[in-house]
Design an enzyme around this catalytic site. Structure first.
Site, short mmCIF file in Angstrom:
data_model
loop_
_atom_site.label_atom_id
_atom_site.label_comp_id
_atom_site.label_asym_id
_atom_site.label_seq_id
_atom_site.Cartn_x
_atom_site.Cartn_y
_atom_site.Cartn_z
N HIS A 177 3.34 6.49 -7.18
CA HIS A 177 2.65 7.67 -7.71
C HIS A 177 3.62 8.87 -7.72
CE1 HIS A 177 -1.50 9.94 -7.72
NE2 HIS A 177 -0.94 9.92 -8.91
N HIS A 230 1.68 4.56 -2.91
CA HIS A 230 1.82 6.01 -2.86
C HIS A 230 3.16 6.41 -3.47
CE1 HIS A 230 -1.73 6.77 -0.53
NE2 HIS A 230 -1.35 6.03 0.48
N HIS A 279 0.83 -1.20 0.00
CA HIS A 279 0.00 0.00 0.00
C HIS A 279 0.88 1.27 0.00
CE1 HIS A 279 -3.59 2.43 1.25
NE2 HIS A 279 -2.63 3.21 1.72
N GLU A 280 1.83 1.31 0.91
CA GLU A 280 2.68 2.51 1.00
C GLU A 280 3.50 2.68 -0.27
OE1 GLU A 280 1.97 4.63 3.14
OE2 GLU A 280 0.79 3.33 4.45
ZN LIG Z 1 -2.68 5.31 1.94
#
Ligand SMILES: [Zn+2]
Length: 803
Positions: free
Chosen positions: A590, A587, A583-584
């Site tokens: 991105h 980011h 998940h991290e």
């Molecule tokens: Zn998040």
């Protein structure tokens, strides 16, 4: 005053936090995470969750499974070397030591030459402020067409000069173990923050920007991205009340200060209200004795002080046999003190008043105007669409809970009340775990293998990889931090990632992604200016792209809270921790791929209700057998992860997830109602609003004569999110759909990865998210600002859950 430049600055540190709600299935699903910049401000109420990390050596399943998919990654010799190194530097401290071959000269944090000592923070801040003042001066005096044409670049540079101090020092004051660094970073932060506040009360920058924006000849010189940055900046200024008449402006400043004070008080008071409830020890029969012993205060006479909130209380609700004890704990959790409700309602009223001052109907309307949702009506439509599609699925889960109560007490069709749902739910889940066998698969996820997996996945999808780099003395803030450079097949060095993944005393336990510095194109004249003045830049990473333009590289820090392995043993991750890391990294990718010319729209600096989409999508990759086959291997035997074990683990993670989603949708509706125009009505009563929603849509009724609580007084996300609590659900629905339409057939397909990169990631925040999603899914109807699109996304959420 709400500083417009600062407002955007804060959109880049994405914290991931377990939500603080008395939700239906909190302890059992892995979707009760909300990740948002604002969470930093809302400190967690409860103690740390019951520790579920893996420290002991797990049992080894030595049978080589027949169904495992062999890994298929072809590397060049350099890539092969980097890939092997990646595993070893994370798995073995000894290997990491031998990685350092040549001694390097001392440097500062993140190789920033100013930051070799705490004092350097002030020197760094002053250096940036000096340059910022020069830009402010130039923009304020802008008169020629040439001045106006370059105004977007100038304002973007100004924002970058301030943010490079704010972001970096905010990260350091949250993370550095040395209090001297923390205090110096805090001072640097404050001095730049104050300057920014002054900028936001002077109208010169706004006037110049407006003059440029309304001059068609000037706008003609700008490309689409410059225009969009201009619009964003102008809207930010206006949101700060800069164009109001003087008396309104004063009112704006005073209301903004009140809101920030009330918000802080609301969050802080929530954590201290009624911290304990007392019982004699025999009343807690059913709870694990070690939990009572280790986590509660007990007096000599055997009175147990049980924390009202947090994991211990939750454990009590799940296990204590005495129904009345459970009722008491639940009731206490549901009832906020009067003062807390007053604080909340004052906060909501002031927000509504501020919204009226800038000509909007409600706080939600102000917040949502520049988000994907655009309006409160669209959010409500989305949430109701989610509700109606999720309800039948949630009902199925409720009947499983009801059957458990019936079976246990030999009743026909009993009612499960709100206070007892955790108790029966816990039993249902434990039984299903027994049937499935709840496998511990952490032996297949050493930290090094997972990092290898992420790099291999990115290579497959986007042609980029993670390469370990030696750090220089002074570059990192703790010995266990590892530096990775991100290398692209076609563009070379494109980003730097610092991984700070293990627990330590005083470190915030919430996983998070920080962009310490954003991508930005550096103009040639800036380079000359820097050289004349200081001889060199600040030392942080830069590189020229294919076209020869110099870019400051995105510099990212990933924070996790994994348990530190004993001695030199291999760090192994639980499946939830693997998902967190993915998940991290979602980011991070991105920020890495969204390398825009303008700092203002780089990477995760996109609308808040779009920011979680790339990271939630990565959670799908973490559960995919094809992706796991790229790397998941036993840390001792090198055997691949058996498919059966994975399927069981994924199934357990999904138990009762629909009722959890349903509950989250209700909270998002509550957030909308409380931030609606109702807040200005004389009869405004947040408790009634909470109870009405609960009565109309709640999955579990209250006991006869029970009116419901005032739990909204503990819903501290109301401050941090303020009308944006739906964001996670919106992004989850989009991620589920994108996974299904684009990736599920072949999750490691370069074509799919390239399409996603071209249509979504590379734009950062410089393209309308609807355009990104519409083009990615080949759905032009989503690109146009059509009424039905939020409702449509609401359908997606349930569509995937039902599949
Ligand atoms: Zn998040």
């Amino acid at each position: 005053m709400q500083p417009s430049l600062a407002r955007r600055m804060t959109s880049r540190s994405l914290w991931r936090q377990k939500s603080l709600i008395p939700s239906l299935t909190r302890s059992t699903t892995n979707q009760n995470y909300i990740c948002n910049d604002c969470l930093r401000k809302s400190r967690r109420i409860g103690a740390r969750y019951l520790h579920q990390g893996v420290t002991s050596t797990p049992s080894i399943d030595s049978r080589t499974p027949l169904t495992a998919i062999p890994p298929a990654v072809n590397f060049t010799s350099t890539e092969k070397h980097d890939d092997a190194l990646l595993r070893s530097i994370f798995d073995s401290p000894d290997a990491y030591k031998s990685f350092f071959k040549t001694p390097k000269p001392r440097t500062g944090l993140f190789q920033n030459r100013f930051l070799t000592t705490p004092k350097g923070f002030i020197v760094f801040a002053n250096s940036c402020l000096k340059k910022a003042r020069r830009v402010v001066d130039r923009v304020s005096r802008a008169s020629s067409q040439e001045d106006h044409v370059r105004i977007i670049k100038d304002l973007d540079r100004l924002s970058d000069l301030l943010c490079r101090v704010l972001d970096l020092s905010d990260f350091i004051r949250n993370t550095h173990p040395d209090p001297n660094f923390v205090s110096a970073a805090d001072k640097a932060f404050q001095s730049v923050y104050e300057y920014m506040n002054i900028l936001n009360t002077t109208t010169d920058l706004y006037t110049s920007l407006k003059a440029a924006m309304f001059n068609p000849v000037v706008v003609e010189h700008w490309d689409e991205v410059s225009r969009s940055v201009g619009r964003t900046l102008l809207a930010d200024f206006e949101k700060s009340g800069i164009n109001l008449p003087d008396n309104s402006k004063r009112r704006f400043v005073s209301l903004s200060n009140d809101i920030s004070r009330l918000g802080r008080d609301f969050v802080n008071a929530a954590s201290t209200a009624n911290p304990y409830i007392t019982f004699t020890r025999d009343k807690l029969n059913g709870m694990q004795p070690w939990t009572i012993n280790s986590l509660s205060r007990i007096t000599n006479s055997g009175i147990v002080y049980l924390p009202v909130r947090g994991p211990v209380a939750h454990h009590a609700l799940q296990t204590v046999k005495d129904e009345e004890v459970r009722y008491k704990i639940w009731k206490e959790q549901q009832t906020a003190p009067k003062e807390q409700i007053t604080l909340l309602e004052n906060l909501l009223k002031k927000r509504a008043e501020l919204a009226r001052l800038v000509g909007r109907e409600s706080h939600s309307a102000v917040t949502l105007a520049d988000k994907m949702a655009r309006s409160p009506e669209a959010v409500t439509t989305f949430l109701h669409s989610m509700l109606s599609h999720t309800r039948p699925l949630a009902n199925k889960e409720v009947s499983a809970i009801t059957s458990q109560k019936a079976k246990l007490h030999n009743l026909t069709n009993p009612t499960v009340y709100a206070f007892e749902k955790d108790y029966y739910l816990h039993q249902v889940i434990e039984q299903q775990k027994n049937v499935l066998g709840d496998p511990d698969i952490s032996a297949y996820f050493s930290l090094g293998t997972v990092m290898q997996g992420l790099s291999r996945l990115f290579t497959r999808l986007y042609g980029i990889r993670l390469v370990p780099r030696e750090t220089a003395p002074g570059e990192i803030w703790n010995d266990d931090v590892r530096r990775l450079d991100v290398i692209s097949d076609t563009e070379g060095h494109i980003a730097v990632v610092y991984c700070d993944l293990f627990q330590r005393e005083g470190k915030n336990p919430n996983p998070a992604h920080f962009t310490v510095r954003c991508s930005r194109a550096i103009e040639e004249e800036e380079i000359i200016e820097e050289r004349l003045e200081e001889g060199e830049g600040d030392g942080m990473a830069t590189a020229r792209n294919k076209d020869g333009v110099l870019y400051q590289l995105p510099t990212i820090a990933l924070i996790c809270d994994f348990s530190t392995p004993a001695g030199s043993s291999t760090p192994l991750l639980g499946f939830n921790e693997v998902t967190t890391l993915f998940h991290e990294m979602g980011h991070a990718i991105h920020s890495i791929v969204g390398r825009t010319r303008f700092h203002e729209v780089a990477g995760t600096r996109c609308p808040t209700d779009f920011a979680e989409f790339p990271s939630i999508l990565m959670e799908h990759f973490a559960r995919s057998p094809e992706v796991l086959s790229l790397f998941a291997r036993h840390y001792r035997t090198d055997a691949p992860l058996p498919q059966e074990l994975l399927q069981k683990r994924v199934k357990i993670g999904k138990l009762m997830e629909n009722s959890e989603t349903y509950q989250q949708v209700l909270l998002a509706l509550l957030d909308q109602e409380l931030h609606s125009p109702q807040a200005l009505e004389k009869s405004f009563d947040s408790t009634q609003i909470y109870r009405n929603l609960d009565r109309s849509y709640g999955l579990f009724p209250h006991r006869d004569g029970e009116e419901g609580g005032s739990w909204q007084g503990y819903f501290t996300h109301l401050f941090g999110y303020g009308g944006l609590y739906y964001s996670y659900m919106l992004d989850k629905a989009i991620a589920d759909k994108v996974w299904k339409e684009v990736f599920v057939k072949d999750p490691v397909s370069r074509d799919a990865g390239e399409r996603y990169k071209q249509e979504v990631l590379r734009w950062g925040g410089s393209r309308d998210p609807w355009k990104c999603i519409g083009r990615l899914l080949k759905r032009e109807d989503l690109v146009e600002d059509a009424e039905g699109r939020m409702e449509e996304v609401g359908r997606w959420g349930a569509e995937v859950a039902a599949a």
